[in-house]
Design a protein around this motif. Structure first.
Motif, PDB file in Angstrom:
ATOM      1  N   PHE A  43      20.783   5.048  -0.690  1.00 16.71           N
ATOM      2  CA  PHE A  43      21.622   4.472   0.360  1.00 16.71           C
ATOM      3  C   PHE A  43      21.119   3.068   0.651  1.00 16.71           C
ATOM      4  N   GLY A  44      22.028   2.116   0.749  1.00 18.72           N
ATOM      5  CA  GLY A  44      21.686   0.785   1.224  1.00 18.72           C
ATOM      6  C   GLY A  44      21.930   0.744   2.716  1.00 18.72           C
ATOM      7  N   PHE A  45      20.924   0.328   3.473  1.00 19.36           N
ATOM      8  CA  PHE A  45      21.063   0.197   4.928  1.00 19.36           C
ATOM      9  C   PHE A  45      21.312  -1.283   5.222  1.00 19.36           C
ATOM     10  N   TRP A  46      22.490  -1.564   5.798  1.00 16.60           N
ATOM     11  CA  TRP A  46      22.939  -2.932   6.034  1.00 16.60           C
ATOM     12  C   TRP A  46      23.143  -3.179   7.517  1.00 16.60           C
ATOM     13  N   THR A  47      22.958  -4.433   7.946  1.00 16.07           N
ATOM     14  CA  THR A  47      23.298  -4.790   9.317  1.00 16.07           C
ATOM     15  C   THR A  47      24.810  -4.755   9.451  1.00 16.07           C
ATOM     16  N   SER A  48      25.298  -4.393  10.641  1.00 19.11           N
ATOM     17  CA  SER A  48      26.726  -4.182  10.812  1.00 19.11           C
ATOM     18  C   SER A  48      27.504  -5.449  11.171  1.00 19.11           C
ATOM     19  N   ASN A  49      26.865  -6.428  11.814  1.00 22.18           N
ATOM     20  CA  ASN A  49      27.628  -7.605  12.231  1.00 22.18           C
ATOM     21  C   ASN A  49      27.821  -8.608  11.091  1.00 22.18           C
ATOM     22  N   PHE A  50      26.829  -8.774  10.258  1.00 22.86           N
ATOM     23  CA  PHE A  50      26.899  -9.637   9.078  1.00 22.86           C
ATOM     24  C   PHE A  50      26.081  -8.925   8.026  1.00 22.86           C
ATOM     25  N   PRO A  51      26.652  -8.624   6.868  1.00 24.40           N
ATOM     26  CA  PRO A  51      25.969  -7.732   5.925  1.00 24.40           C
ATOM     27  C   PRO A  51      24.699  -8.310   5.283  1.00 24.40           C
ATOM     28  N   GLU A  52      23.574  -7.959   5.861  1.00 26.47           N
ATOM     29  CA  GLU A  52      22.259  -8.261   5.296  1.00 26.47           C
ATOM     30  C   GLU A  52      21.585  -6.922   4.991  1.00 26.47           C
ATOM     31  N   LEU A  53      20.997  -6.809   3.832  1.00 29.54           N
ATOM     32  CA  LEU A  53      20.326  -5.563   3.455  1.00 29.54           C
ATOM     33  C   LEU A  53      19.023  -5.416   4.233  1.00 29.54           C
ATOM     34  N   ILE A  54      18.887  -4.295   4.933  1.00 30.21           N
ATOM     35  CA  ILE A  54      17.652  -3.991   5.675  1.00 30.21           C
ATOM     36  C   ILE A  54      16.663  -3.311   4.727  1.00 30.21           C
ATOM     37  N   CYS A  55      17.135  -2.281   4.038  1.00 28.11           N
ATOM     38  CA  CYS A  55      16.281  -1.547   3.103  1.00 28.11           C
ATOM     39  C   CYS A  55      17.142  -0.638   2.242  1.00 28.11           C
ATOM     40  N   GLU A  56      16.498  -0.045   1.272  1.00 28.72           N
ATOM     41  CA  GLU A  56      17.134   1.004   0.487  1.00 28.72           C
ATOM     42  C   GLU A  56      16.405   2.305   0.789  1.00 28.72           C
ATOM     43  N   ALA A  57      17.164   3.367   0.937  1.00 25.10           N
ATOM     44  CA  ALA A  57      16.601   4.691   1.166  1.00 25.10           C
ATOM     45  C   ALA A  57      16.925   5.551  -0.046  1.00 25.10           C
ATOM     46  N   VAL A  58      15.898   6.187  -0.597  1.00 22.39           N
ATOM     47  CA  VAL A  58      16.091   7.069  -1.747  1.00 22.39           C
ATOM     48  C   VAL A  58      15.766   8.493  -1.298  1.00 22.39           C
ATOM     49  N   PHE A  59      16.762   9.368  -1.419  1.00 24.12           N
ATOM     50  CA  PHE A  59      16.635  10.758  -1.004  1.00 24.12           C
ATOM     51  C   PHE A  59      16.510  11.644  -2.241  1.00 24.12           C
ATOM     52  N   SER A  60      15.660  12.654  -2.126  1.00 26.03           N
ATOM     53  CA  SER A  60      15.493  13.614  -3.215  1.00 26.03           C
ATOM     54  C   SER A  60      15.072  14.954  -2.620  1.00 26.03           C
ATOM     55  N   LYS A  61      15.054  15.983  -3.478  1.00 25.18           N
ATOM     56  CA  LYS A  61      14.636  17.312  -3.044  1.00 25.18           C
ATOM     57  C   LYS A  61      13.217  17.546  -3.550  1.00 25.18           C
ATOM     58  N   ASN A  62      12.314  17.979  -2.646  1.00 22.55           N
ATOM     59  CA  ASN A  62      10.939  18.240  -3.070  1.00 22.55           C
ATOM     60  C   ASN A  62      10.811  19.651  -3.638  1.00 22.55           C
TER      61      ASN A  62
END
Length: 78
Positions: A43-62
């Motif tokens: 998932f890319g986490f972006w600011t909502s007012n002007f699209p700047e990338l905050i971080c990327e989140a990588v989800f997986s199953k342990n």
């Protein structure tokens, strides 16, 4: 790997606030995901007012079958 986008916070928020918002949002998302073993969702986490990338989140199953995630703030465009 599937990529999705999430809008949170604003470019005027501090980096620390955006990191906290990202952590909280990732925790919420992790509770709702169904991921097959060996697969990852990004998932890319972006600011909502002007699209700047905050971080990327990588989800997986342990190994226990629980959804876990890592936040990568190195990808930020802020």
């Amino acid at each position: 790997m599937t990529a999705k986008n999430v809008s949170i916070g604003k470019t005027t928020d501090s980096i620390e606030d955006l990191q906290i918002l990202s952590q909280k949002e990732a925790e919420k998302i992790a509770k709702t995901l169904e991921i097959k073993e060996g697969k990852k969702l990004t998932f890319g986490f972006w600011t909502s007012n002007f699209p700047e990338l905050i971080c990327e989140a990588v989800f997986s199953k342990n190994k226990e079958g629980n959804i876990e995630f890592e936040l990568d703030f190195e990808q930020s465009t802020l």
